[in-house]
Motif scaffolding. Structure first.
Motif, short mmCIF file in Angstrom:
data_model
loop_
_atom_site.label_atom_id
_atom_site.label_comp_id
_atom_site.label_asym_id
_atom_site.label_seq_id
_atom_site.Cartn_x
_atom_site.Cartn_y
_atom_site.Cartn_z
N GLY B 46 1.00 -1.13 -0.02
CA GLY B 46 -0.05 0.04 -0.15
C GLY B 46 1.05 1.17 0.03
N PHE B 47 2.16 1.37 0.77
CA PHE B 47 2.62 2.48 0.84
C PHE B 47 3.38 2.93 -0.28
CE2 PHE B 47 7.12 4.37 2.13
CZ PHE B 47 6.48 5.49 2.60
N ASN B 48 3.93 1.81 -1.03
CA ASN B 48 4.70 2.18 -2.45
C ASN B 48 3.66 2.42 -3.41
OD1 ASN B 48 7.12 2.05 -1.71
ND2 ASN B 48 7.40 -0.08 -2.16
N SER B 49 2.10 2.13 -3.22
CA SER B 49 1.20 2.39 -4.27
C SER B 49 0.62 3.64 -3.75
CB SER B 49 0.30 1.63 -4.02
OG SER B 49 0.63 0.19 -4.85
N ASP B 51 -0.50 4.96 -0.64
CA ASP B 51 -1.43 5.10 0.50
C ASP B 51 -0.63 4.97 1.86
OD1 ASP B 51 -3.59 4.83 2.12
OD2 ASP B 51 -3.34 2.84 2.28
N SER B 54 -1.70 2.99 5.06
CA SER B 54 -1.04 1.69 4.94
C SER B 54 0.18 1.40 5.83
CB SER B 54 -0.84 0.87 3.51
OG SER B 54 -2.05 0.71 2.91
#
Ligand code: SF4
Lengths: 467, 245
Positions: B46-49, B51, B54
């Motif tokens: 999530g973080f790398n997308s 968000d 996340s």
């Protein structure tokens, strides 16, 4: 330049199956990478210089307004005229005004990526003025009607054979077979233009605030001709290119040429300070400098400001495994590779270049080589955050991220779902333990199998083992 | 020394035997290892997308699960990189939390780094029959300087011979969700990696991150290669007998 960044995925598809491009990219392969690595061994305090270079760029950007005004003052004092272009359209308008008020019919250009941003050549042609690219790579591309695919080696995607064919067709000459002969031919074609053009346009690698000078770092002699032979010289460059002092430049240039082509220094480093002065033997009668904003000032004071440190060496794209496979055109605008994936959405709007910040594995190869230590992966992540927050990503992507977040934060639900999931997938994997197709994950399974899970989760097995 | 094993979600779901291999390596080296039962994911997908939430949610969970340990070890450079490089910056307005996360991050290690740097392991009772080529996964390499550690450890494995590929540090194209969002580029990058690895004629391609290994193995198998093994470095170091798994 025509923007196609919004269709990045289909650009990529075409480039990946373009045999000529693939062959040319492989040939170009690691040439710059190897040259850079070799020449960096000359520098025994590389990391210290990088830190210093980044600090110099940060200082320039933190006080950009005062350094720009200082630059303007010095440039005016040396007889240059300074024009401020807020938008890309302003660049074209200002340039055409200068040309028309001086009766210019023909322009010779050396490399200027900033002029690509505004599609200057087309605008100039539309105003009835001829513009001829004289940088060898740019000249090739002008004949081929193509945009550049690399910021320092614009025709890197073309092979010798393609260039030979292009020259013989356009020049009506027999086909050459080696590079020196092709260079000679280009030189012969261009020479009369240098002598007859009334205006020369160049880019500028740096602006020196303390002297009002424009610095051009290049390997081709055309830069000197364009800036000295025609009556009028116009520099077009971005406002972020300012450096406080010549001393600062001396630090930066040590990294620029080494990072770019792997040379200790380029063939030419020119400092242009105003038009021809009394007693000078050559030089233009008029010197104009167009300082372009076009989206740059929007980044100041934000977490994206670090992108403006960029000194356009091209190392990040040379080392980028994504760029190496798809080439520069796929990125769909002036700046390709990691820095392009950051600048393009920042300058043309995120929704017009939505896939660019995603076009990276965040492997970090770019950040390691960037001479001014721009945290490129971090900036791509910032743009991904903006896309996510503004709801610009596809709904199913946003949904799955939120779902995973919810599940991963509820250990019991996570346990239940993963235990069921891995059982099903393990069964589907069959004897070979491979999944050839997974609905919703075609992005993966179109080109790769998915190795099936073992069948039970670690947590499950560990608990049993304990009890 | 009490060590918390952070298994990572990929190992938990896809390859539990890597988790057990890690456990065995740590226990053999004399650590008292516990596996907090509520652990799940580091939040990286999530973080790398984009968000950030996340990342925050999972950082809090990680802290709750692991703060009491002397060290935390994960068989992944990428998850360790997430924890070490990013957890600290997720809560700019909460200095106390930031402080605790930073302290915990500094005690969190990638497996081979932990074995070499902290435990100074110099002897492994393990054997492997065949030649190995090692892929340096990006986060481990560039965020954590994991390069010599796995190689140093593999030298202690009887029978294992390392044949380096020409570009072991070139990204394999996994990149988490990148491998799905831009699958065609990822596939081409995996292809390049496979070719480079196969040119060494190694019996096994070994690495320290399961994501990369799934990507490489997936491409190899799709190309029809059923024989080249793709293994996590923990499996090689722990040897073939992994008990009940
Ligand atoms: S981002 Fe860094 S590496 Fe890339 S072109 Fe700019 S200065 Fe060079």
């Amino acid at each position: 330049m025509q923007l196609t960044s919004f269709s990045f995925k289909s650009n990529v598809r075409r480039k990946l199956i373009d045999p000529l491009l693939q062959r040319n990219m492989k040939r170009f392969g690691g040439r710059f990478v190897e040259a850079r690595a070799a020449v960096m061994t000359e520098v025994d305090n590389l990391e210290t210089i990088r830190v210093a270079a980044a600090a110099i760029r940060d200082r320039s950007l933190a006080n950009l307004d005062s350094y720009l005004l200082a630059f303007e003052e010095q440039a005016l004092a040396r007889g240059s005229r300074v024009h401020w272009a807020e938008t890309a359209q302003d660049v074209n308008r200002i340039l055409i005004e200068i040309a028309q008020s001086n009766g210019v019919k023909k322009i010779v250009k050396s490399k200027s990526m900033v002029s690509e941003e505004s599609g200057l050549n087309d605008a100039v042609e539309a105003a009835g003025i001829q513009a001829i690219e004289t940088d060898l790579g740019e000249y090739i591309l002008q004949l081929a009607h193509e945009p550049p695919s690399h910021i320092i080696a614009p025709a890197i995607h073309k092979s010798l054979e393609e260039v030979a064919a292009l020259f013989s067709e356009n020049h009506h000459t027999p086909r050459q077979t080696d590079i020196p002969a092709l260079c000679r031919e280009a030189r012969e074609q261009l020479r009369p233009h240098f002598l007859s053009a009334e205006m020369g346009i160049s880019g500028g690698n740096f602006l020196i605030a303390e002297t009002g000078s424009v610095v051009i770092v290049t390997n081709e002699g055309n830069g000197r001709m364009v800036t000295t032979l025609p009556r009028i010289h116009v520099t077009i460059t971005g406002i972020e290119k300012v450096l406080p002092t010549l001393n600062d430049f001396s630090v930066i240039v040590r990294l620029l040429t080494r990072s770019a082509t792997g040379q200790s220094i380029t063939n030419y480093v020119s400092m242009l300070t105003g038009p021809r002065q009394e007693g000078d033997l050559d030089g233009p009668e008029q010197s104009h400098i167009i300082l372009v904003d076009s989206g740059r000032s929007r980044l100041l004071g934000t977490e994206m400001q670090k992108a403006l440190r960029c000194i356009r060496c091209g190392a990040c794209m040379n080392h980028c495994p994504v760029y190496q496979n798809i080439g520069g055109h796929a990125y769909g605008w002036v700046y390709p590779g990691p820095i392009g994936a950051i600048l393009t959405p920042s300058y043309v709007g995120l929704k017009n270049a939505l896939d660019l910040p995603q076009a990276s594995t965040l492997c970090g190869a770019c950040q390691v080589v960037c001479p001014v230590k721009i945290p490129l992966p971090e900036l791509m992540r910032v743009l991904r955050e903006k896309s996510f927050e503004q709801g610009l990503r596809p709904w199913h992507e946003r949904l799955s991220i939120r779902l995973w977040r919810g599940v991963a934060n509820r250990p019991h639900l996570y346990a239940l779902m993963t235990q069921m999931g891995v059982r099903v997938l393990s069964l589907l994997g069959g004897k070979k333990k491979l999944l050839h197709h997974l609905p919703g994950l075609d992005g993966w399974t179109d080109g790769r199998d998915m190795p099936a899970p073992q069948g039970k989760t670690f947590r499950e097995l560990y608990r049993k083992r304990r009890s | 020394m009490r060590v918390g094993l952070f298994v990572t979600c990929l190992v938990d779901m896809m390859r539990p035997r890597i988790g057990f291999a890690t456990l065995k390596l740590l226990e053999n080296a004399g650590c008292e290892v516990a596996v907090p039962p509520n652990q799940t994911c580091c939040g990286q997908p999530g973080f790398n997308s984009g968000d950030r939430e996340s990342g925050r949610v999972m950082a809090r969970r990680f802290l709750a699960d692991f703060e009491s340990f002397d060290y935390v070890v994960a068989p992944s450079g990428s998850c360790t990189g997430m924890i070490r490089s990013h957890y600290g910056e997720l809560f700019p307005d909460d200095t106390a939390l930031q402080h605790r996360l930073n302290a915990l991050s500094q005690r969190t290690f990638e497996l081979t780094d932990f074995l070499v740097t902290v435990l100074k392991v110099e002897r492994l009772d393990s054997s492997f029959q065949g030649t190995i080529t090692y892929h340096d996964s990006c986060s481990g390499l560039r965020e954590l300087n994991v390069k010599h550690q796995p190689r140093q450890l593999m030298e202690q494995v009887t029978g294992a011979q390392l044949h380096e590929m020409s570009k072991p540090e070139l990204c394999c194209g996994f990149g988490g969700t990148f491998s799905i969002k831009l699958g065609e580029i990822a596939t081409r990058m995996a292809d390049n990696k496979c070719q480079d690895a196969l040119a060494t004629k190694a019996d096994a391609i070994v690495g320290g991150d399961l994501g990369c290994l799934l990507n490489i193995e997936g491409r190899l198998r799709r190309l029809g290669d059923d024989t080249t093994q793709v293994l996590h470095v923990a499996e090689v170091l722990a040897g073939p007998e992994l008990g009940q798994v």
